[in-house]
Write an enzyme that holds these catalytic residues in place. Structure first.
Site, PDB file in Angstrom:
ATOM      1  N   PRO A 232       0.830  -1.208   0.000  1.00 22.00           N
ATOM      2  CA  PRO A 232       0.000   0.000   0.000  1.00 22.00           C
ATOM      3  C   PRO A 232       0.868   1.263   0.000  1.00 22.00           C
ATOM      4  O   PRO A 232       1.872   1.335   0.715  1.00 22.00           O
ATOM      5  CB  PRO A 232      -0.803  -0.116   1.306  1.00 22.00           C
ATOM      6  N   MET A 233       0.458   2.240  -0.789  1.00 22.81           N
ATOM      7  CA  MET A 233       1.247   3.467  -0.921  1.00 22.81           C
ATOM      8  C   MET A 233       1.371   4.216   0.401  1.00 22.81           C
ATOM      9  O   MET A 233       2.420   4.791   0.693  1.00 22.81           O
ATOM     10  CB  MET A 233       0.618   4.374  -1.983  1.00 22.81           C
ATOM     11  N   CYS A 234       0.318   4.185   1.211  1.00 18.13           N
ATOM     12  CA  CYS A 234       0.373   4.897   2.492  1.00 18.13           C
ATOM     13  C   CYS A 234       1.440   4.292   3.409  1.00 18.13           C
ATOM     14  O   CYS A 234       2.133   5.006   4.136  1.00 18.13           O
ATOM     15  CB  CYS A 234      -0.992   4.878   3.166  1.00 18.13           C
ATOM     16  N   THR A 235       1.574   2.956   3.349  1.00 18.69           N
ATOM     17  CA  THR A 235       2.595   2.292   4.156  1.00 18.69           C
ATOM     18  C   THR A 235       3.986   2.647   3.661  1.00 18.69           C
ATOM     19  O   THR A 235       4.898   2.933   4.446  1.00 18.69           O
ATOM     20  CB  THR A 235       2.400   0.762   4.107  1.00 18.69           C
ATOM     21  N   SER A 238       4.527   6.576   4.527  1.00 19.82           N
ATOM     22  CA  SER A 238       4.419   7.115   5.879  1.00 19.82           C
ATOM     23  C   SER A 238       4.822   6.165   6.992  1.00 19.82           C
ATOM     24  O   SER A 238       5.389   6.601   7.997  1.00 19.82           O
ATOM     25  CB  SER A 238       2.966   7.571   6.129  1.00 19.82           C
TER      26      SER A 238
END
Length: 468
Positions: A232-235, A238
């Protein structure tokens, strides 16, 4: 004078030793007893030979004089293949590899030396074997397998793969299937080119023999391969927790942002930097070849840059485990170990990690295999399903595992591209179709969809079946 006597005696012993070791090498490069080790298993039967095996001295002559074999990959497994084939009597060998030699290769790819770093693997491997094995002629090709057409592959009697990529394996599998000739629905055996595929990782290895059109092909057993992992891009951006997250951050975000090997803009050192950079990144994503150098997983300088920056990001979050090998594996999506057969229809696995363990089992052809079954593939969706759902099915289904499928259909007598990801300008134009339903796109029950993908040289046809 004593030293002269010792020197003379030493030289005499050396001359006697060399005279005893001398062999009469003919014009073919052969000498008496050179192929005795090969003759032992080609010219006599045994308890482990296949029931269809016929012992004959003609087989060795076929290997020496006629058989033309292609080795794909000149890396860790490819070096072993080339050496073993050359010493087993195969004299007409071609090798294809798109990679160049890196320092990290030298500890296991024994055909290379420090002076060869930076040179094409195929060329160095061919030169080495040609110089060490009399009579053997290896022809190198510093190219991708996709750079050759059907006529190139049709010239070989056997193709042996030492690849680390599922995509390349599937493409080669599809190419050999496309060479098959059917007469009134009956397969012509003379059009079959056997494919031997193998993989190694550490002390593990496996190999398989595939007779296209007769035995289970690569796609028949696709479920044996682990699906591609996407984080996942958020992982990634961030909350990284794994070394892979750090590498993906550098690959996806940092590389296009910093453009370490050339680009058309500098980072803006002002309060508006983030906004401007994000805008430029969006533009770059639409046309990456114009706005920056694409990350090349086979370029050691590119991998080294990603590796160093991944180490720095990992240090920020106290993450360990980032290595050069892992970096290359994440960037190239390397999945090294795959399947094997004895003698035609068994899957062989070898494990030498904690003692010796090996096993075989029969892999069966899949009746509805998308590659070799010649059966139209079915896509079952309701008319209200969106094209995005079809795309996800093609990429996530364990039997298909496509990478970047391009979907086209014939509508009102015209061929229409519904979605194409690999060309930025067409992707932008067809992207709105992903949010449309199949009915809104004008598709009907029984509609044929043609899907192209990097995993196969052929277009796969699907028949759309509407469900209620």
């Amino acid at each position: 004078s004593i030293n002269k006597v010792h020197s003379f005696q030493k030289e005499r012993r050396v001359r006697v030793f060399l005279s005893r070791m001398a062999v009469d090498v003919g014009s073919s490069g052969d000498w008496d007893g050179r192929w005795s080790h090969v003759q032992k298993f080609l010219e006599r039967s045994g308890p482990f030979t296949h029931p269809d095996f016929e012992a004959s001295d003609e087989t060795l002559q076929f290997l020496l004089e006629t058989c033309k074999i292609l080795v794909i990959g000149a890396g860790g497994l490819g070096c072993e293949l080339l050496k073993n084939l050359a010493l087993s009597g195969f004299r007409h060998i071609h090798v294809v590899d798109m990679d160049t030699i890196d320092v990290s290769n030298l500890n296991r790819q024994f055909l290379f030396r420090s002076k060869d770093v930076g040179r094409p693997k195929a060329e160095v491997a061919a030169d080495f074997v040609n110089s060490r094995v009399p009579g053997c002629h290896v022809v190198p090709h510093f190219k991708k397998i996709q750079d050759f057409d059907e006529s190139f592959y049709r010239q070989f009697h056997i193709i042996v793969c030492g690849l680390d990529s599922i995509i390349a394996r599937r493409w080669m599998n599809g190419m050999l299937l496309s060479l098959l000739v059917y007469e009134d629905g009956v397969l012509d055996p003379s059009s079959i080119i056997p494919l031997i595929d193998g993989g190694t990782e550490g002390f593990k290895g496996n190999a398989r023999v595939i007779l296209p059109g007769m035995t289970a092909c690569i796609d028949c057993t696709l479920e044996l391969y682990p699906p591609q992992i996407n984080f996942p891009m958020c992982t990634i951006a961030s909350m990284p927790r794994l070394p892979e997250h750090c590498i993906e951050y550098v690959r996806i975000l940092q590389w296009p942002k910093e453009k370490p090997f050339g680009g058309t803009y500098m980072l803006i050192l002002s309060g508006a930097r983030l906004l401007i950079n994000n805008l430029l990144l969006f533009v770059w994503s639409l046309c990456p070849t114009t706005y920056g150098v694409a990350l090349d997983g086979d370029n050691p300088e590119h991998i080294q840059w990603v590796f160093q920056n991944s180490l720095e990001r990992a240090a920020e979050f106290s993450i360990t485990g980032v290595t050069y090998r892992l970096t290359q594996g994440v960037v190239k999506r390397i999945i090294p170990a795959v399947a094997a057969y004895i003698p035609l229809n068994n899957y062989l696995v070898f494990n030498d990690v904690d003692g010796l363990y090996t096993y075989t089992f029969e892999a069966e052809r899949k009746e509805n295999c998308s590659a070799c079954s010649q059966v139209p593939q079915k896509l079952q969706f309701p008319p209200s399903a969106k094209l995005q759902e079809v795309l996800e099915y093609l990429t996530e289904n364990s039997s298909l595992q496509m990478k970047s499928p391009a979907i086209t259909a014939t509508l009102e007598g015209k061929n229409k591209t519904l979605y194409l990801q690999t060309v930025a300008s067409i992707e932008e134009r067809t992207r709105p179709n992903l949010c449309k339903t199949l009915k809104e796109l004008g598709l009907a029950d029984g509609q044929e969809l043609a899907v192209a993908d990097v995993t196969t040289p052929q277009t796969v046809l699907f028949k759309l079946n509407f469900t209620s």
